[in-house]
Design a protein around this motif. Structure first.
Motif, short mmCIF file in Angstrom:
data_model
loop_
_atom_site.label_atom_id
_atom_site.label_comp_id
_atom_site.label_asym_id
_atom_site.label_seq_id
_atom_site.Cartn_x
_atom_site.Cartn_y
_atom_site.Cartn_z
N TRP A 158 0.83 -1.20 0.00
CA TRP A 158 0.00 0.00 0.00
C TRP A 158 0.86 1.25 0.00
O TRP A 158 0.65 2.17 -0.81
CB TRP A 158 -0.92 0.01 1.22
N LEU A 159 1.85 1.31 0.88
CA LEU A 159 2.62 2.54 1.03
C LEU A 159 3.37 2.91 -0.24
O LEU A 159 3.59 4.10 -0.51
CB LEU A 159 3.61 2.40 2.19
N ASP A 160 3.78 1.92 -1.05
CA ASP A 160 4.50 2.26 -2.28
C ASP A 160 3.62 2.99 -3.28
O ASP A 160 4.12 3.57 -4.24
CB ASP A 160 5.10 1.00 -2.90
N ASN A 161 2.29 2.96 -3.06
CA ASN A 161 1.38 3.70 -3.93
C ASN A 161 0.84 4.98 -3.29
O ASN A 161 -0.04 5.63 -3.86
CB ASN A 161 0.20 2.82 -4.35
N ASP A 192 6.20 -4.25 2.12
CA ASP A 192 6.37 -3.47 0.89
C ASP A 192 7.79 -3.56 0.35
O ASP A 192 8.72 -3.98 1.04
CB ASP A 192 6.03 -2.00 1.15
N TYR A 193 7.93 -3.13 -0.92
CA TYR A 193 9.25 -2.83 -1.46
C TYR A 193 9.89 -1.82 -0.51
O TYR A 193 9.26 -0.81 -0.19
CB TYR A 193 9.15 -2.15 -2.82
N ALA A 194 11.11 -2.02 -0.11
CA ALA A 194 11.66 -1.12 0.90
C ALA A 194 13.18 -0.98 0.75
O ALA A 194 13.84 -1.81 0.13
CB ALA A 194 11.34 -1.61 2.31
N ALA A 242 6.97 3.56 -6.02
CA ALA A 242 8.36 3.78 -5.60
C ALA A 242 8.57 3.04 -4.28
O ALA A 242 7.66 2.94 -3.46
CB ALA A 242 8.66 5.27 -5.43
N HIS A 243 9.78 2.52 -4.09
CA HIS A 243 10.10 1.80 -2.86
C HIS A 243 9.90 2.71 -1.64
O HIS A 243 9.94 3.94 -1.75
CB HIS A 243 11.54 1.29 -2.90
N VAL A 244 9.74 2.07 -0.48
CA VAL A 244 9.36 2.79 0.74
C VAL A 244 10.51 2.83 1.73
O VAL A 244 11.18 1.81 1.96
CB VAL A 244 8.13 2.11 1.39
N ALA A 245 10.74 4.00 2.30
CA ALA A 245 11.70 4.14 3.40
C ALA A 245 10.99 3.73 4.70
O ALA A 245 10.55 4.56 5.49
CB ALA A 245 12.21 5.57 3.49
N LEU A 246 10.87 2.42 4.91
CA LEU A 246 10.11 1.93 6.06
C LEU A 246 10.73 2.36 7.39
O LEU A 246 10.01 2.53 8.38
CB LEU A 246 10.01 0.40 6.02
N ASP A 247 12.05 2.54 7.42
CA ASP A 247 12.66 2.97 8.66
C ASP A 247 12.22 4.37 9.06
O ASP A 247 12.16 4.70 10.25
CB ASP A 247 14.18 2.89 8.57
#
Length: 362
Positions: free
Chosen positions: A132-135, A245-247, A280-285
């Motif tokens: 979800w967050l990558d969108n 997510d992609y991260a 786009a990939h997510v900066a999960l940190d």
């Protein structure tokens, strides 16, 4: 959209506008353009169901147990989770699908379909956001010839140009979360140019200088995702929120960003006209709050019992059909946990309250 605007505004229109990629009626939905872990194998939904049961136990088996799927697509994940639950748990579960697209026909009537999150602090249980967050739309920046980060402006045909320098909270986010740092560059006091360099370039000849970024570096400003995730976590009164997510993390940010598009199973140039997914990939940190845990999907699924181990060969002799089923299941599990593929995705686990800490700790 013929005018220039930032990527965040352009993506919002392209994905979620009146005829956006995710909101237009008809068609196969996201599954017709790309495969997520949900579509690879029912074992993914089984794993989420296992996690929901752990949350249920940790919370003392509440009378009503919420499971919220954020970015629900066509409801595939929730459908699989409900099918995997034992009757005793299923009778207490209240499932929510959060998705801007219209409710698909034939969906389990128990699922409450919403175009926005439930009220803050209203639910107890598990919130799960798979890809979800990558969108969540973000702005893109690129360093100019002097190493100054500027917003990237775009038109509907995908044409780009550089806009104004980044400032304010966005610049601060870049300084804090992106390595190499892409905040506004200021030479150190007394800095002098080395031979062949300039005071605004990357080769300053003082021991305490801060090098300017090289030209052409790109980054995505993750502040909208940080805010979106914080709002999602606040939905829970108690329980666990998970984003998968992609991260990438701060120590390994990509030099040229990750903005891309997907259409009909292929990666394509991102064009914000509604014809393709933009991600786009997510900066999960950066999204992670206090007491959060970050781990790979491979580690998370292993902790939930998903393994790509092949069945014993002896089973092929005693029960060939069972062997074929087990072999197929192992193959799907291997794809879900492949460290070079889906297994390399990031999982962000954010407990709300003390009860749901460490649920994936071996």
């Amino acid at each position: 959209m013929s005018e220039w605007c930032g990527w965040r505004e352009a993506t919002e229109r392209a994905l979620y506008g009146p005829d956006g990629f995710y909101t237009r009626s008809g068609g196969p939905g996201p599954a017709g353009h790309f495969r997520t872990s949900v579509h690879v194998s029912p074992r993914y939904a089984d794993a989420v169901a296992t996690l929901l049961r752990r949350v249920d136990t940790a919370l003392g088996h509440p009378d009503e147990l919420a499971v919220v799927d954020v970015g629900a697509g066509r409801g595939e994940l929730l459908t699989g989770v409900l099918a995997a639950l034992p009757d005793e748990v299923g009778a207490r579960v209240r499932p929510y699908a959060v998705e801007r697209a219209a409710r698909p026909e034939g969906l389990d009537p128990r699922i409450e379909w919403r175009d926005g999150l439930p009220a803050p602090g209203s639910l107890t249980g598990l919130l799960f956001a798979n890809e979800w967050l990558d969108n969540v739309p973000v702005d893109v920046v690129e360093t100019d010839a002097d190493g100054v980060p500027r917003r990237v402006l775009v038109r509907a045909d995908g044409t780009e140009r550089l806009g104004e320098p980044v400032d304010g909270a966005d610049a601060e986010w870049l300084r804090r979360w992106w390595t190499p740092p892409l905040g506004p560059y200021e030479p150190a006091p007394g800095a002098t140019a080395a031979p062949g360099g300039t005071a605004s370039g990357p080769t300053l000849a003082t021991p305490d200088h801060v090098p300017a970024p090289a030209p052409g570096l790109r980054a995505e400003i993750g502040r909208p995702r940080d805010a979106a995730w914080a709002r999602a976590v606040r939905t829970l009164r108690a329980g666990l929120a998970v984003a998968a997510d992609y991260a990438h993390d701060r120590a390994d940010r990509p030099l040229f960003g990750t903005l891309t598009g997907f259409r009909e199973g292929r990666e394509v140039r991102p064009v914000p006209d509604g014809s393709c997914d933009i991600t786009a990939h997510v900066a999960l940190d950066a999204c992670a709050g206090p007491s959060a845990e970050l781990l790979s999907q491979r580690a998370a699924l292993h902790a939930l019992g998903v393994s790509g181990r092949r069945p014993p060969l002896a089973l092929a002799s005693t029960d060939p059909a069972a062997y074929v089923r087990a072999l197929s299941s192992a193959g799907a599990a291997a794809e879900l946990t492949d460290p070079a593929g889906l297994g390399g995705f990031g999982w962000l686990l954010q407990p709300v309250g003390e009860a749901c800490r460490g649920l994936l700790t071996p």
